[in-house]
Design an enzyme around this catalytic site. Structure first.
Site: not given
Length: 474
Positions: A78, A328
């Site tokens: 992430d 992201d």
């Protein structure tokens, strides 16, 4: 949230003409062994819901942690997080019903015998507690005043820390242990005193996270302590999957290290084109309020041949830390501010309506919009989409990245028809007074090598056959 635990071998690429190294990891899609793939409508509804709540992730990374015995840890990769944490026994996940599958979700870990608590006066403790001074942290850890004054709180552990995502959170304690990366030839690469969070309780987060954000405790930052070049650049190339099982099971390469620090042989393998550097680069935007996110400025989106200027808050970040677009890896679909989203959708619909019938029933079942029937006999008029970033950088999106086609119907006697849906979402849920104005999700990053150049503070995008890139590099 479901996660498969396909553990692939790790490889270390070593230049024949340089001592510098590239680390190559395989990223595994969390849906690669999921029963959701058998029901397209349920799958799309689930992924749209997760994107809206900014919950979970899609791609996992695995490595070994600790000793006596070593434990294989599988975590979400992430870029929107700057810490590494994992669920530790005993572990309770609140509101995780339906978010994890016991058959595929990695179980909580027991700490290794070699794991040691991080002390209250360490830099890591201050970093995870928003740079609170060590004196405050040691006081929280109940270290006596005399010991605080003498900096003798080595035996007092760093207090627990709280970390929140878009719709999830956890409380953890910091530990340090050996991180081991197996290589194609021994010995393995061992990083000593690797710092990570051990969580016994979380909200909506049954799987841990390997943070790749811009923080001191992210995975790249800690690897950089061992080998500085590993922290100056990383990239990934997500295999275009269209939710097809076989393609979901293919590894997507995650590459740590700088291209120009290795020899020409490996550089040629990394960039399989006639151009030495075919990336479209855009500057990273700085945000003192949210320093661990990777922000870029979105200037406009072209739909067909009509360029739609983005609102000012997508181009820049104000003094309060609001605005910009976050790249992201942990969110599935891209989010645009409501007004801008409506403009893009309106232009898209204008160019689709003459050749395709709107599929309202599909929109209701999937949560995506707009959707259309794209029967073979209909005139194909899906417009091209181009993202224009700051620095005069433009990225032509592969069509499958923003328009997903699948077979609809066939149940309850309904005739099967091919439908297609736009895969960009209304991000109107972002509060007007805080946070980014938009997100670039991982679905829109498929088929692109996305490079995070931390040294030059820029991001780059280049079209790739990611499956072939993995084969070349490994």
């Amino acid at each position: 949230m479901a996660s498969s635990i396909f553990i692939y071998a790790f490889f270390l690429l070593i230049s024949a003409t340089s001592s510098s190294k590239l680390l190559l990891f395989p990223l595994t899609h969390s849906l690669s062994n999921s029963e959701l793939l058998n029901n397209t409508h349920h799958l799309l509804k689930s992924t749209t819901s997760r994107s809206i709540t900014a919950q979970g992730g899609d791609y996992t990374i695995s490595f070994s942690l600790g000793s006596a015995p070593k434990r294989t840890v599988t975590l979400y990769m992430d870029t929107g997080s700057d810490t590494v944490w994992l669920p530790c026994k005993p572990f309770t996940c609140i509101m995780c019903e339906g978010e994890s599958d016991p058959k595929t979700t990695p179980p909580p870990q027991n700490l290794s015998a070699s794991a040691a608590p991080v002390t209250c006066q360490s830099r890591a403790c201050s970093a995870v507690h928003s740079t609170l001074p060590t004196s405050d942290l040691c006081a929280m850890a109940r270290c006596p005043l005399e010991s605080i004054e003498m900096s003798e709180c080595h035996n007092y552990s760093c207090p627990s820390f709280y970390y929140a995502y878009g719709d999830g959170s956890f409380v953890a304690r910091l530990y340090k242990d050996n991180l081991e990366i197996p290589m194609s030839s021994p010995p393995s690469l061992v990083i000593k005193n690797f710092t990570f969070g051990c969580a016994h309780e979380s909200l909506g987060e049954p799987i841990g996270v390997a943070g790749f954000g811009r923080g001191a405790l992210s995975l790249p930052a800690q690897l950089a302590v061992f080998s500085p070049h590993l922290g100056t650049q990383f990239s990934y190339c997500l295999v275009s999957h269209s939710f097809e099982t076989e393609r979901l099971r293919q590894p997507s390469p995650l590459i740590l290290g700088r291209v120009d620090s290795v020899g020409s042989e490996n550089k040629a393998k990394r960039v399989p084109t006639s151009q030495p550097d075919d990336f479209a680069y855009t500057p990273m935007l700085e945000n003192s309020k949210h320093p661990y996110y990777y922000y870029v400025g979105l200037e406009a989106i072209t739909v067909g041949n009509h360029r739609l200027p983005a609102p000012e808050n997508m181009k820049t970040i104000d003094r309060k830390g609001n605005g910009g677009m976050v790249v992201d890896s942990g969110t599935t679909y891209s989010m645009l501010p409501e007004e801008f989203y409506n403009s893009v959708v309106s232009e898209f619909a204008k160019r689709m309506k003459s050749g395709h019938k709107r599929a309202k029933a599909v929109e209701d079942r999937t949560g995506l919009s707009p959707c259309y029937y794209v029967d073979e006999g209909a005139k194909r008029l899906v417009p091209q989409m181009v993202l224009h970033f700051g620095g005069n950088s433009s990225v032509v999106m592969p069509r499958k990245n923003y328009f997903y086609e699948f077979m609809d119907g066939g149940d309850d006697g309904k005739v099967k028809r091919k439908a297609g849906c736009m895969m960009v979402m209304n991000g109107g849920y972002f509060p007007e007074s805080g946070g980014p104005a938009g997100l670039l999700g991982n679905y829109q990053q498929q088929g692109l090598e996305v490079v995070y150049d931390l040294l030059k503070k820029r991001m780059g995008f280049a079209r790739r056959n990611c499956a072939s890139l993995w084969e070349r590099l490994s």
